[in-house]
Structures are given as C-alpha cells and as structure tokens.
Write a protein that holds these residues in place. Sequence first.
Motif, mmCIF file in Angstrom:
data_model
loop_
_atom_site.group_PDB
_atom_site.id
_atom_site.type_symbol
_atom_site.label_atom_id
_atom_site.label_comp_id
_atom_site.label_asym_id
_atom_site.label_seq_id
_atom_site.Cartn_x
_atom_site.Cartn_y
_atom_site.Cartn_z
ATOM 1 N N ASN A 25 0.937 -1.221 -0.048
ATOM 2 C CA ASN A 25 -0.051 0.131 0.137
ATOM 3 C C ASN A 25 0.894 1.333 0.047
ATOM 4 N N LEU A 26 1.801 1.176 0.708
ATOM 5 C CA LEU A 26 3.098 2.428 0.870
ATOM 6 C C LEU A 26 3.481 2.791 -0.583
ATOM 7 N N THR A 144 -1.449 14.144 0.132
ATOM 8 C CA THR A 144 -2.193 14.083 1.397
ATOM 9 C C THR A 144 -2.620 12.538 1.902
ATOM 10 N N LYS A 145 -3.171 11.942 0.776
ATOM 11 C CA LYS A 145 -3.373 10.562 1.096
ATOM 12 C C LYS A 145 -2.110 9.630 1.468
ATOM 13 N N TYR A 146 -1.076 9.818 0.711
ATOM 14 C CA TYR A 146 0.241 9.082 1.042
ATOM 15 C C TYR A 146 0.818 9.601 2.508
ATOM 16 N N ASN A 147 0.967 11.030 2.781
ATOM 17 C CA ASN A 147 1.355 11.401 3.906
ATOM 18 C C ASN A 147 0.504 10.705 5.017
ATOM 19 N N ARG A 148 -0.911 10.829 5.003
ATOM 20 C CA ARG A 148 -1.617 10.243 5.879
ATOM 21 C C ARG A 148 -1.325 8.679 6.153
ATOM 22 N N ILE A 150 1.374 7.205 5.831
ATOM 23 C CA ILE A 150 2.961 6.746 6.561
ATOM 24 C C ILE A 150 2.782 7.534 7.869
ATOM 25 N N GLN A 151 1.857 8.145 8.364
ATOM 26 C CA GLN A 151 1.892 9.040 9.544
ATOM 27 C C GLN A 151 1.141 8.228 10.568
ATOM 28 N N THR A 152 0.098 7.538 10.198
ATOM 29 C CA THR A 152 -0.872 6.867 10.856
ATOM 30 C C THR A 152 -0.711 5.421 11.470
ATOM 31 N N VAL A 153 -0.973 5.275 12.667
ATOM 32 C CA VAL A 153 -0.609 3.862 13.363
ATOM 33 C C VAL A 153 -1.805 2.794 12.643
ATOM 34 N N PRO A 154 -1.373 1.657 12.396
ATOM 35 C CA PRO A 154 0.021 1.115 12.402
ATOM 36 C C PRO A 154 0.748 1.019 11.164
ATOM 37 N N SER A 155 0.312 1.717 9.945
ATOM 38 C CA SER A 155 1.173 1.760 8.991
ATOM 39 C C SER A 155 2.583 2.578 9.103
ATOM 40 N N ASN A 156 2.451 3.447 10.056
ATOM 41 C CA ASN A 156 3.700 4.269 10.169
ATOM 42 C C ASN A 156 4.869 3.217 10.565
ATOM 43 N N THR A 165 9.284 8.457 3.734
ATOM 44 C CA THR A 165 9.209 9.995 4.169
ATOM 45 C C THR A 165 8.079 10.629 3.678
ATOM 46 N N THR A 166 7.626 11.688 4.416
ATOM 47 C CA THR A 166 6.526 12.541 3.756
ATOM 48 C C THR A 166 6.886 13.353 2.713
ATOM 49 N N GLU A 167 5.910 13.840 1.751
ATOM 50 C CA GLU A 167 6.217 14.332 0.679
ATOM 51 C C GLU A 167 5.699 15.818 0.776
ATOM 52 N N THR A 168 6.497 16.907 0.035
ATOM 53 C CA THR A 168 6.134 17.917 0.004
ATOM 54 C C THR A 168 4.994 18.542 -0.781
ATOM 55 N N TYR A 169 4.053 19.592 -0.376
ATOM 56 C CA TYR A 169 2.974 19.934 -0.688
ATOM 57 C C TYR A 169 3.280 21.275 -1.730
ATOM 58 N N PHE A 170 2.516 21.442 -2.987
ATOM 59 C CA PHE A 170 2.594 22.760 -3.541
ATOM 60 C C PHE A 170 1.819 23.817 -2.563
#
Length: 183
Positions: A25-26, A144-148, A150-156, A165-170
Amino acid sequence: MIYYLIGTIVIIVLLIGWVISTYNNLIRARELVRNAMGQISTQVESRWDALKNMIEGTKQYAEYEAKTLADITEQRSTLGQGAAVSDVNEDDRLFNQAMGKLFAVAESYPELKASQVYQDTLKNVDKYEQQVRQSRMIFNDTVTKYNRIIQTVPSNIIANLFHFTTETYFENSSNKTDMPSWS
C-alpha cells in the motif's frame, strides 16, 4: 501444546501478511505521488512548448529579444516524475520571467501582439497553465493520502522501518494567488 504452536504460526503468518500488505500500500501510494508529479511535468513541458512557438514568432519582429527569450528557455531543466516541488517552483519562476519579457516585446511591437500566432499561442499557454494548476491540485490530494498513510498507526511502523518519508505540498505563493492575465 500443539494448539499454541499452531496459534503462534497463524499469528506470525498474519503478521507477515499485514507487513507485506502495508508495504505494498505504501508503494502504491508513493507511485501515485510520482505519477502526479509526472503529470505536472507533462503539462509544464507543453506550456514551454507553446512559449517556444511564441518565441519563434517573435524572431521575425525582434531578433535580439527572441534571443534573450531563447536563453531563458535554455536555462530550465527538464522535469520528470522524480522532480521536487522546488524544481517545479523554479521552473515556474523562469517561465514567468520569459512571459514577462515576451509581454514587453509585444508591447514594443504592436503588429506582433495583433498577430494570430501570438493570440493563438497565448490561448495555448493559458490552457496549459490551467492544466498545470489542476495537476498541482491532484498532486496535493495524492500527497495528502500518501502522507496520511505513512503517519497513521499502525502503517507508520512499516513506513519507518522501510524509510518512507513525507512528501512536500505545493503551496500558493504571493504571486500565484491570482490567475495569470495573458492579454
């Protein structure tokens, strides 16, 4: 005793399955982010192609100005799926610089400004600018979907384990809050 062994094996298999599923999924989410950047790159490239057509049309009116514009287009680097938000922002800066110079040339040469090639190219540039803006919104949604994930438990846990790692937004800059005026 056998039930504990079977229970342990089942738990281990489920845990391995969860790790594999989460990792996949990641990967899918990261590839969607890369694809969204690729879409932006494609639209940006089309926008530059339209500008290059306009520069060609400018050559018949003002060779020096056309050379200056061509020099700006050579400064840019090609964007791809692996481009960073900062790369796209730098490309935008160069594009806006070239457009500003082109508008100045058109003011000096009214026959250029009135030409059908110039008018058609402005319409194309505007169309591609709209598509770049739309692609950025899609990119931000995808990030937003990707960062969510990788930051939520337990997928983090898996994300940290495999160094996602998180991605940067425009983000809107002060010069990007209004729609460009090409006329």
